[in-house]
Design an enzyme around this catalytic site. Structure first.
Site, PDB file in Angstrom:
ATOM      1  N   SER A   1     -19.143 -10.843 -19.481  1.00 58.43           N
ATOM      2  CA  SER A   1     -17.850 -10.903 -18.800  1.00 58.43           C
ATOM      3  C   SER A   1     -16.774 -10.463 -19.784  1.00 58.43           C
ATOM      4  O   SER A   1     -17.044 -10.250 -20.962  1.00 58.43           O
ATOM      5  CB  SER A   1     -17.564 -12.339 -18.358  1.00 58.43           C
ATOM      6  OG  SER A   1     -17.345 -13.127 -19.510  1.00 58.43           O
ATOM      7  N   LYS A   2     -15.547 -10.373 -19.278  1.00 61.72           N
ATOM      8  CA  LYS A   2     -14.426 -10.015 -20.139  1.00 61.72           C
ATOM      9  C   LYS A   2     -14.297 -11.061 -21.259  1.00 61.72           C
ATOM     10  O   LYS A   2     -14.081 -10.740 -22.420  1.00 61.72           O
ATOM     11  CB  LYS A   2     -13.150 -10.004 -19.278  1.00 61.72           C
ATOM     12  CG  LYS A   2     -12.140  -9.060 -19.818  1.00 61.72           C
ATOM     13  CD  LYS A   2     -11.036  -8.796 -18.828  1.00 61.72           C
ATOM     14  CE  LYS A   2      -9.896  -8.152 -19.574  1.00 61.72           C
ATOM     15  NZ  LYS A   2      -8.616  -8.742 -19.372  1.00 61.72           N
ATOM     16  N   ARG A   3     -14.461 -12.302 -20.850  1.00 63.15           N
ATOM     17  CA  ARG A   3     -14.352 -13.412 -21.810  1.00 63.15           C
ATOM     18  C   ARG A   3     -15.452 -13.285 -22.889  1.00 63.15           C
ATOM     19  O   ARG A   3     -15.205 -13.540 -24.061  1.00 63.15           O
ATOM     20  CB  ARG A   3     -14.466 -14.745 -21.041  1.00 63.15           C
ATOM     21  CG  ARG A   3     -14.441 -15.977 -21.871  1.00 63.15           C
ATOM     22  CD  ARG A   3     -13.072 -16.260 -22.489  1.00 63.15           C
ATOM     23  NE  ARG A   3     -13.231 -17.041 -23.720  1.00 63.15           N
ATOM     24  CZ  ARG A   3     -13.007 -16.584 -24.938  1.00 63.15           C
ATOM     25  NH1 ARG A   3     -12.599 -15.361 -25.150  1.00 63.15           N
ATOM     26  NH2 ARG A   3     -13.191 -17.342 -25.997  1.00 63.15           N
TER      27      ARG A   3
ATOM     28  N   GLU B   1     -14.445 -10.756 -25.392  1.00 65.27           N
ATOM     29  CA  GLU B   1     -13.444 -11.301 -26.310  1.00 65.27           C
ATOM     30  C   GLU B   1     -14.090 -12.222 -27.336  1.00 65.27           C
ATOM     31  O   GLU B   1     -13.753 -12.193 -28.521  1.00 65.27           O
ATOM     32  CB  GLU B   1     -12.363 -12.062 -25.528  1.00 65.27           C
ATOM     33  CG  GLU B   1     -11.361 -11.116 -24.897  1.00 65.27           C
ATOM     34  CD  GLU B   1     -10.611 -11.732 -23.735  1.00 65.27           C
ATOM     35  OE1 GLU B   1     -10.641 -12.967 -23.566  1.00 65.27           O
ATOM     36  OE2 GLU B   1      -9.997 -10.951 -22.973  1.00 65.27           O
TER      37      GLU B   1
END
Ligand code: GLU
Length: 496
Positions: free
Chosen positions: A257-259, A262
């Site tokens: 995911s984007k998270r 990150e």
């Protein structure tokens, strides 16, 4: 051996909505490989019709990232080409023309009941009703709809999805995929701002640009049947569709995911193309690594240069199974490619890292020597300042404790250091042949171990516990600085 398939026309079609992910880099790479393998064309098309998600500067970053990987394109917004423009916002009239064509043929219709896709999405999620079944505009006479459009009434254009039957689309990796039309909806093709959504634009552009093979992420599989419908509605032949697998998190548990991206960044792992180089990775290593996430040649070969990949890549060997990111493998490839670089090339690639580390690199000859000394010691270019910055320093500041030999006093160590200084000053050169034996003899004469002598030298010269071999280090630092650093070591020991 190059395969005997006809020259392909392939495209990489990113949306400039943020930073370029490794996954996009891999998609671009696969397309590029197929183009170069077959002597075809690799096209860069910017899919920027989603103005809400448009990010300024994303296109530039994307192009830089692709160039960094070693990919160049034959047609694109910057290089032009016969099938341009290559930015979708510059192709607006084409989509208008083709959507109108569908409307006139009854395969699409003007819809006035929900001008915002967002509102529509929400409505669909809560009610589970298909727009197809509830839209009052679906069956409105075209002349009437045209009047409303001419009167400036806000509208979208929707695909008129058949209510029954089914559709089969074919993915080169997974084979035929058949879905019932009842599960599909009257998707918006043109938004109220007059710009097309991806589904329409991709079909129109791939057709007009003569795309023969389309490699794109498998995240598009759910809307793949709609694309099949659109091709059928236009009466066009489809390209060969190829949907490589998605990436999983490094632990293999679930999609990235984007998270997760990150979190990887925070843990010092690059995931966006523009970070790999900055973080000390070689494009050769990233290309090799990325190619193998979801593709294999056989069950043993792992090292592939770009040339190898161009020769050996094949769609048949792409795996439908999602693949986990393995960063240790990337580190492994990176060390491997660092070791195979020509020293001058390595030196040029190390220079910015030393400079970023605050070192003044104004002696090219020295930089070459340093590159040679570090080559087998680096797994990553970014380690260079830490491992070899001392070569470029005017002075080093060893920890006083590090200059004191094991089980020795500071005074004994100082005495040893003074003898080392005299001996070093008398040596004709610092090659291992000339310097090793006399230093070992000195240790024996003083009743010490060779490790005591070399330990002092290493720490005094480098102020580091780990460094390239002492003789190589001395040769690079040069007589004057070697003696200077030894004297400074003695001085430190005097003041302990
Ligand atoms: N613009 C789409 C994306 O960024 C492209 C998909 C495609 O290659 O067709 O995902």
């Amino acid at each position: 051996m190059t395969k005997t398939i006809k020259p392909v026309r392939v495209r990489f079609a990113p949306s400039p909505t943020g930073r370029t992910h490794l996954g996009s880099g891999r998609t671009a790479l696969y397309n590029y490989l197929l183009a170069r393998q077959t002597g075809g064309q690799f096209i860069l098309r910017i899919e920027d019709t989603d103005q809400k998600r448009f990010v300024k500067g994303a296109e530039e970053e994307l192009m830089e990232g692709l160039h960094w990987l070693g990919l160049d394109w034959d047609e694109g917004p910057d290089v032009g080409g016969e099938y341009g423009p290559y930015r979708q916002t510059e192709r607006r009239e084409l989509y208008q023309k083709y959507s109108r064509h569908l409307v006139e043929r009854g395969q699409a219709y003007y819809c006035f009941c929900a001008v915002s896709e967002d509102v529509e999405d929400k409505k669909e999620k809560t009610s589970f009703q298909k727009h197809r079944n509830i839209c009052p505009d679906r069956d409105v006479d075209l002349a009437e709809a045209d009047q409303k459009v001419a009167g400036g009434e806000p509208h979208v254009i929707r695909f008129r999805m058949p209510r029954d039957g089914n559709i089969t689309v074919t993915d080169a990796i997974r084979g035929d995929i058949t879905v019932e039309n009842i599960t599909l909806d009257d998707t918006i093709l043109v938004k109220s701002d007059g710009l097309p959504v991806y589904h329409l634009a991709v079909v129109v552009d791939d057709h007009l640009m003569g795309i023969t093979h389309a490699i794109r992420t498998s995240e598009w599989l759910p809307t793949f049947p709609l694309h099949g419908h659109l091709y059928a509605a236009f009466g066009w032949d489809q390209p060969t569709w190829i949907h490589p697998s998605i990436f999983l998190k490094p632990d293999g548990k679930g999609k990235m995911s984007k998270r997760d991206s990150e979190a990887l960044m925070e843990a010092g792992k690059p995931i966006f193309l523009s970070d790999f180089g900055r973080m000390g990775y070689l494009p050769e290593a990233v290309v090799n690594w990325a190619a193998l996430i979801g593709w294999s040649y056989d069950d043993k070969t792992e090292e592939f240069s770009m040339e190898d990949l161009i020769e050996k890549f094949s769609v048949e060997k792409l795996s439908p199974a999602p693949a986990a990111l393995n960063f240790s493998k990337l580190d492994h490839f990176n060390g491997l490619y660092i070791r195979t670089l020509d020293v001058a090339d390595l030196a040029a690639r190390l220079r910015p890292f030393f400079e970023a580390g605050g070192y003044l690199v104004n002696d090219d000859e020295k930089l070459l020597q340093v590159a040679e000394a570090l080559q087998i010691r680096l797994a990553n270019l970014a380690e260079a300042p830490e491992k070899g910055g001392f070569f470029f320093k005017d002075e080093v500041y060893p920890d006083p404790e590090s200059l004191i030999g094991k089980k020795m006093t500071a005074e004994q160590s100082m005495e040893m250091a003074q003898h080392i200084e005299t001996l070093i000053a008398s040596l004709p050169d610092f090659s291992e042949e000339s310097a090793s034996q006399p230093l070992r003899d000195l240790a024996t004469e003083m009743g010490l171990k060779a490790g005591h002598v070399f330990g002092f030298l290493r720490n005094a010269l480098t102020a580091q516990k780990v460094s390239p071999p002492v003789f190589e280090t001395m040769e690079i630092i040069g007589r004057e600085k070697v003696l200077e650093r030894i004297r400074k070591g003695i001085e430190i020991l005097e003041n302990v």
